[in-house]
Write an enzyme that holds these catalytic residues in place. Structure first.
Site, PDB file in Angstrom:
ATOM      1  N   MET A  10      15.468  51.109  38.139  1.00  0.00           N
ATOM      2  CA  MET A  10      16.463  50.050  37.879  1.00  0.00           C
ATOM      3  C   MET A  10      17.024  49.494  39.192  1.00  0.00           C
ATOM      4  O   MET A  10      18.204  49.637  39.470  1.00  0.00           O
ATOM      5  CB  MET A  10      17.591  50.616  37.009  1.00  0.00           C
ATOM      6  CG  MET A  10      17.112  51.160  35.676  1.00  0.00           C
ATOM      7  SD  MET A  10      18.404  52.074  34.788  1.00  0.00           S
ATOM      8  CE  MET A  10      18.467  53.616  35.692  1.00  0.00           C
ATOM      9  N   GLN A  52      21.569  44.708  29.069  1.00  0.00           N
ATOM     10  CA  GLN A  52      22.688  44.203  29.859  1.00  0.00           C
ATOM     11  C   GLN A  52      23.030  42.772  29.462  1.00  0.00           C
ATOM     12  O   GLN A  52      24.198  42.447  29.212  1.00  0.00           O
ATOM     13  CB  GLN A  52      22.343  44.256  31.355  1.00  0.00           C
ATOM     14  CG  GLN A  52      22.206  45.646  31.929  1.00  0.00           C
ATOM     15  CD  GLN A  52      21.751  45.630  33.382  1.00  0.00           C
ATOM     16  OE1 GLN A  52      21.323  44.598  33.899  1.00  0.00           O
ATOM     17  NE2 GLN A  52      21.828  46.770  34.044  1.00  0.00           N
ATOM     18  N   THR A  83      21.310  53.593  40.096  1.00  0.00           N
ATOM     19  CA  THR A  83      21.766  52.207  40.056  1.00  0.00           C
ATOM     20  C   THR A  83      23.271  52.234  39.868  1.00  0.00           C
ATOM     21  O   THR A  83      23.796  53.139  39.205  1.00  0.00           O
ATOM     22  CB  THR A  83      21.118  51.415  38.903  1.00  0.00           C
ATOM     23  OG1 THR A  83      21.806  50.175  38.700  1.00  0.00           O
ATOM     24  CG2 THR A  83      21.169  52.183  37.594  1.00  0.00           C
ATOM     25  N   ASN A  84      23.968  51.265  40.441  1.00  0.00           N
ATOM     26  CA  ASN A  84      25.418  51.185  40.266  1.00  0.00           C
ATOM     27  C   ASN A  84      25.792  50.672  38.876  1.00  0.00           C
ATOM     28  O   ASN A  84      26.643  51.243  38.195  1.00  0.00           O
ATOM     29  CB  ASN A  84      26.029  50.258  41.320  1.00  0.00           C
ATOM     30  CG  ASN A  84      26.035  50.864  42.707  1.00  0.00           C
ATOM     31  OD1 ASN A  84      26.970  51.531  43.112  1.00  0.00           O
ATOM     32  ND2 ASN A  84      24.972  50.605  43.463  1.00  0.00           N
ATOM     33  N   THR A  85      25.140  49.593  38.459  1.00  0.00           N
ATOM     34  CA  THR A  85      25.543  48.912  37.221  1.00  0.00           C
ATOM     35  C   THR A  85      25.513  49.824  36.011  1.00  0.00           C
ATOM     36  O   THR A  85      26.433  49.812  35.183  1.00  0.00           O
ATOM     37  CB  THR A  85      24.640  47.690  36.969  1.00  0.00           C
ATOM     38  OG1 THR A  85      24.792  46.763  38.053  1.00  0.00           O
ATOM     39  CG2 THR A  85      24.999  47.003  35.660  1.00  0.00           C
ATOM     40  N   CYS A 196      25.137  47.600  44.955  1.00  0.00           N
ATOM     41  CA  CYS A 196      23.933  47.498  44.140  1.00  0.00           C
ATOM     42  C   CYS A 196      22.847  48.175  44.949  1.00  0.00           C
ATOM     43  O   CYS A 196      22.744  47.946  46.159  1.00  0.00           O
ATOM     44  CB  CYS A 196      23.574  46.041  43.853  1.00  0.00           C
ATOM     45  SG  CYS A 196      21.976  45.862  43.029  1.00  0.00           S
ATOM     46  N   THR A 197      22.032  48.988  44.316  1.00  0.00           N
ATOM     47  CA  THR A 197      21.093  49.806  45.071  1.00  0.00           C
ATOM     48  C   THR A 197      19.997  48.995  45.744  1.00  0.00           C
ATOM     49  O   THR A 197      19.256  49.530  46.571  1.00  0.00           O
ATOM     50  CB  THR A 197      20.470  50.886  44.165  1.00  0.00           C
ATOM     51  OG1 THR A 197      19.981  50.290  42.959  1.00  0.00           O
ATOM     52  CG2 THR A 197      21.501  51.959  43.826  1.00  0.00           C
ATOM     53  N   GLU A 198      19.898  47.696  45.435  1.00  0.00           N
ATOM     54  CA  GLU A 198      18.908  46.846  46.108  1.00  0.00           C
ATOM     55  C   GLU A 198      19.445  46.149  47.356  1.00  0.00           C
ATOM     56  O   GLU A 198      18.656  45.698  48.191  1.00  0.00           O
ATOM     57  CB  GLU A 198      18.377  45.761  45.146  1.00  0.00           C
ATOM     58  CG  GLU A 198      17.301  46.214  44.188  1.00  0.00           C
ATOM     59  CD  GLU A 198      17.874  46.994  43.032  1.00  0.00           C
ATOM     60  OE1 GLU A 198      17.171  47.861  42.495  1.00  0.00           O
ATOM     61  OE2 GLU A 198      19.035  46.756  42.664  1.00  0.00           O
TER      62      GLU A 198
END
Length: 230
Positions: A10, A52, A83-85, A196-198
């Site tokens: 994710m 989401q 993932t943060n979300t 956000c992990t990206e």
């Protein structure tokens, strides 16, 4: 060494970073040919993103809870949602297993406390920036949160989903993110969370004088050190 259970995918691009960082930390700490004991459950991000977009957080919680249970059955001693979300459903995931869930916002708050940061900017998906499941954790720790204005929140969210999650790294998007980071600093942010992990794939500490707190690195390193405790 404890076994780290990762709920990844994710997106898969940032899950790669988790695997690299965890193994590098273990190698640094133990030396030789040591590497981490990891179990990975990688979900189909398309299904999660559709949940989401439609607001079906209950279904996404079911998917991640089952992933966590599978990791525990496979021998995981702890679970991370990569993932943060999706920490919006961290409570449901934690309740599905008997092993600890290492919460990304709690570990980020620890880093902010250690650095003496009282006011911090936050970049992430619109869910992370606009809802309280993430900011609330930090605020309970006494940390004030600043987010970009509505136009820039939309910009950040678009780049995450339309570019970074697809592995696309663009110089013009990096320049826009750096502008947003500078704006947050002007407003009083002592540092900025890459929530956000990206985002860490796009923006790096050497790109700005503003202290950056990359949640992917914080989460992954913290998990590796936890696995080595005792």
């Amino acid at each position: 060494m404890k076994v780290i259970g990762l709920i990844g995918g994710m997106s898969w691009a940032s899950t790669v970073t988790y695997y690299q960082v965890i193994n590098r930390v273990v190698a640094e700490q133990l030396g030789g040919l040591h590497s981490a004991r990891i179990v990975l459950y990688s979900v189909d991000f398309d299904e999660i993103e559709r949940c989401q977009s439609s607001g079906d957080w209950g279904r996404s919680a079911e998917i991640l809870a089952e992933a966590a249970r599978a990791l525990e059955r496979a021998g995981a001693d702890m679970v991370l949602i990569c993932t943060n979300t999706m920490h919006k459903v961290a409570g449901e995931v934690a309740a599905a297993v008997s092993v600890p869930l290492l919460h990304i916002a709690d570990m980020t708050a620890d880093e902010l406390d250690h650095a003496g940061i009282a006011t911090v900017g936050l970049l992430g998906t619109r869910y992370t920036m606009e809802q309280d499941f993430y900011t609330g954790v930090l605020e309970k720790r006494g940390i004030a949160i600043l987010t970009p204005d509505e136009k820039d929140r939309e910009l950040v969210n678009r780049v995450i989903f339309d570019e970074l999650c697809l592995g696309e790294i663009r110089d013009d998007s990096r320049a826009e993110f750096l502008r947003v980071i500078d704006d947050l600093a002007v407003r009083g942010a002592q540092g900025v969370i890459l929530g956000c992990t990206e985002i860490g794939l796009l923006v790096h500490p050497e790109d700005t004088d503003v202290p950056l707190f990359d949640t992917t690195l914080i989460h992954a390193r913290g998990a590796a050190l936890r696995a080595l405790e005792g």
